[in-house]
Write an enzyme that holds these catalytic residues in place. Structure first.
Site, PDB file in Angstrom:
ATOM      1  N   ARG A  93       0.217  -1.462  -5.026  1.00 19.20           N
ATOM      2  CA  ARG A  93       0.532  -2.749  -4.768  1.00 19.20           C
ATOM      3  C   ARG A  93      -0.716  -3.454  -3.858  1.00 19.20           C
ATOM      4  NH1 ARG A  93       5.865  -0.569  -4.448  1.00 19.20           N
ATOM      5  NH2 ARG A  93       5.612  -0.182  -2.175  1.00 19.20           N
ATOM      6  N   THR A 103       6.064   1.017   3.714  1.00 17.92           N
ATOM      7  CA  THR A 103       5.765  -0.202   2.505  1.00 17.92           C
ATOM      8  C   THR A 103       5.669   0.495   1.316  1.00 17.92           C
ATOM      9  OG1 THR A 103       4.492  -1.150   4.286  1.00 17.92           O
ATOM     10  CG2 THR A 103       3.878  -2.006   1.997  1.00 17.92           C
ATOM     11  N   CYS A 104       5.325   1.684   1.030  1.00 16.12           N
ATOM     12  CA  CYS A 104       5.311   2.372  -0.328  1.00 16.12           C
ATOM     13  C   CYS A 104       6.857   2.165  -1.122  1.00 16.12           C
ATOM     14  CB  CYS A 104       5.127   3.719  -0.092  1.00 16.12           C
ATOM     15  SG  CYS A 104       3.218   4.002  -0.164  1.00 16.12           S
ATOM     16  N   PHE A 105       7.820   2.175  -0.124  1.00 16.09           N
ATOM     17  CA  PHE A 105       9.376   2.302  -0.745  1.00 16.09           C
ATOM     18  C   PHE A 105       9.899   1.080  -0.573  1.00 16.09           C
ATOM     19  CE2 PHE A 105       7.865   6.739   0.354  1.00 16.09           C
ATOM     20  CZ  PHE A 105       7.767   7.127  -0.926  1.00 16.09           C
ATOM     21  N   LEU A 140       4.244   5.860   3.488  1.00 18.26           N
ATOM     22  CA  LEU A 140       4.602   7.152   3.364  1.00 18.26           C
ATOM     23  C   LEU A 140       4.920   7.590   1.852  1.00 18.26           C
ATOM     24  CD1 LEU A 140       6.698   7.684   6.439  1.00 18.26           C
ATOM     25  CD2 LEU A 140       4.386   8.371   6.117  1.00 18.26           C
TER      26      LEU A 140
END
Length: 558
Positions: free
Chosen positions: A229, A510-512, A558
């Site tokens: 993203r 932010t990954c999830f 993460l």
């Protein structure tokens, strides 16, 4: 008796009345736009109710008259004075059309030139969004492939350092673009990749869906979704910087600070070298990946751009939305009198969106525009402007159809395509709230209520900053269907630090799309801490160390 529970006239009592309504001469020439408004109005009601799979499930009695004081009055002015039985009758016809089309679409060969296919595509504006998109993504799934994603590797920290040292007005050379932009580096690394590898199978559950494996050198990053993203966010930022990439420029209205669409970008007509056209093709591939994987490109492009990609007609109204001055000039020439031309010194040339000069005929720079040839000049000038970026559009479309089946584009409206690639520029907090879940915290806890109150009070700039902080994007999926299709949700988790919650900052995985929110004691404290977190410069994705909840605000990938 033809009345519903609310004593609105519900329907006509006889076939004669019904036929007379459908043949109303006062509506002649307005029916298509009227039906478009009814489709959009019914979809807005469907969104509010959300008890059905699509507007096909809405009964006509749920289509209420529009109050002149409501927001719907501004959105659908054509429907305000239309009698309720007429609205409901036309809605029922549209509902029946969509119900039958939903069953028939899988059996239509959209690439054929049959009358039924041509008629269906001509009526694409009257197809419920959920109907066309369910079919669209079913085809996308069946044309996907299972493979290891191509990898793009670059050092974002070094790129940022070079950008800081560069003169803000320095325009990058072609070689500089390939070495000093995320777009250029990815273009170089992927230019010989088989496009089939850019069509990944959608994983089950909440696993991240990505077409590229992005590796940020010099940063310790765990997980694939966040870097993927962030890459699209970086590329979007570069495309909006004319000194970094020469492909897009602010539209003439933006440069002249007049008219509408001052936030829009257009294709640079002069960016048509062999390398530029290859870059436009790569931009099209990125757009295709965006559609497939649900990641968004944050670009503000006008209908003039999107319509050409779905083969819809562009008109001078589309030009007016990006270049009011040119539109007014053409109107002047069309209406000018013979005496007006005594003070006009115009040759058979026209400036394009980037102010480059286009000859409208051989030797046009030496031919005066006169009263006698003014209509010829207007015709040639309008044609030049309407086609000023046709070669670039063709290149983008070639790249887009490397990833998305060509014939599916004919089913989309220009706005369907824009929303699939760029989302909506306005951050809808109610939409986000509908797709938020909670872990070990009650949705009615005081600090959660404060949180939603503060977000509602944020302006659009602050809302975009929040979405960027917590998810690495600046826009949300366009609607409920896109949230569900991409398995996107925001997860709010409790604060677990050792100090007072009022001293801590929010933190994001932010990954999830996870937010760790301390139990603030008041809306004011929450607003202060959240604003600092959202606007804090946390562009690095380095997650070498675990960050305690009471430390400075940071995005942790993460």
């Amino acid at each position: 008796m033809g009345y519903d529970f609310h004593f609105y006239r519900n329907h006509y009592l006889s076939l004669e009345e019904t036929v007379k309504s459908l043949q109303n001469p006062e509506l002649e020439g307005q029916l298509f736009s009227l039906d478009e408004s009814i489709v959009k109005y019914s979809e807005s009601i469907f969104t509010e109710i959300r008890d059905f799979r699509s507007p096909i499930g809405l009964k006509s009695t749920l289509i209420h008259p529009i109050d002149q004081d409501s927001m719907h009055c501004l959105s659908y002015p054509q429907l305000v004075k239309l009698p309720v039985p007429d609205i409901r009758l036309r809605y029922e016809l549209l509902r029946q059309f969509n119900a039958r089309l939903f069953s028939a679409l899988p059996f239509l060969s959209l690439e054929s030139n049959s009358v039924i296919v041509k008629s269906t595509l001509m009526l694409r504006n009257l197809i419920f969004h959920s109907v066309k998109m369910e079919f669209f993504y079913d085809v996308m799934d069946k044309t996907s492939t299972v493979h290891n994603a191509p990898t793009v590797r670059y050092n974002r920290l070094k790129l940022a350092a070079r950008l800081e040292k560069r003169n803000p007005n320095e325009i990058l050379t072609d070689e500089g673009i390939l070495k000093n932009t995320a777009f250029g580096i990815a273009f170089s690394q992927l230019r010989h990749v088989d496009p089939e590898l850019l069509r990944p199978k959608k994983p089950s559950g909440t696993e991240p869906h990505f077409a590229l494996l992005i590796e940020f050198r010099g940063e310790h990053v765990q997980g694939e979704g966040g870097p993927y993203r962030q890459f699209f966010t970086d590329v979007s930022r570069e495309l909006r910087d004319v000194n970094s990439l020469p492909l897009l420029i602010p539209c003439p209205n933006a440069k002249g600070k007049v008219g509408e669409g001052r936030d829009k970008y257009v294709i640079s007509p002069s960016a048509k070298s062999r390398l530029h056209l290859k870059m436009f093709k790569f931009l099209g591939q990125l757009m295709g990946m965006s559609i497939r994987t649900g990641v968004l490109l944050t670009l503000d492009l006008p209908p003039f751009f999107w319509k050409q990609l779905v083969s819809a007609q562009v008109t001078m109204t589309d030009i007016e939305a990006i270049d009011t001055h040119f539109y007014g000039t053409m109107r002047f020439f069309e209406e000018a009198s013979d005496s007006d031309f005594s003070t006009i010194f115009q040759k058979f040339t026209v400036p394009l969106s980037d102010n480059s000069i286009c000859l409208l005929k051989k030797g046009g720079d030496e031919i005066d525009v006169t009263f006698e040839n003014r209509h010829e000049y207007v015709k040639f000038a309008q044609k030049a402007r309407l086609n000023e970026c046709s070669s670039q559009i063709k290149a983008i479309k070639r790249g887009l159809t490397d990833v998305v089946p060509h014939h599916l584009l004919g089913l989309l409206t220009w706005q369907d395509l824009e929303w699939r690639i760029c989302g909506k520029p306005m951050i809808d907090i109610k939409l986000l709230k509908r797709h938020t879940v909670y872990n070990s915290v009650s949705p009615t806890a005081p600090h959660i209520l404060y949180f939603w109150q503060v977000l509602e009070e944020f302006n659009q700039e602050d809302r975009r900053a929040f979405v960027r902080f917590v998810w690495g994007q600046e826009r949300l999926p366009a609607n409920d269907q896109e949230f569900n299709r991409t398995a996107t949700r925001m997860l709010i988790k409790p604060y677990s630090g050792t100090t007072s919650p009022d001293q801590a900052f929010p933190r994001a995985d932010t990954c999830f799309f996870n937010l760790f929110l301390p139990e603030y004691s008041s809306p004011d404290i929450l607003r202060e801490k959240l604003m600092v977190a959202c606007h804090f410069d946390a562009d690095s994705m380095n997650a070498d160390n675990v960050v305690p909840d009471d430390a400075e605000p940071e995005n942790v990938f993460l």
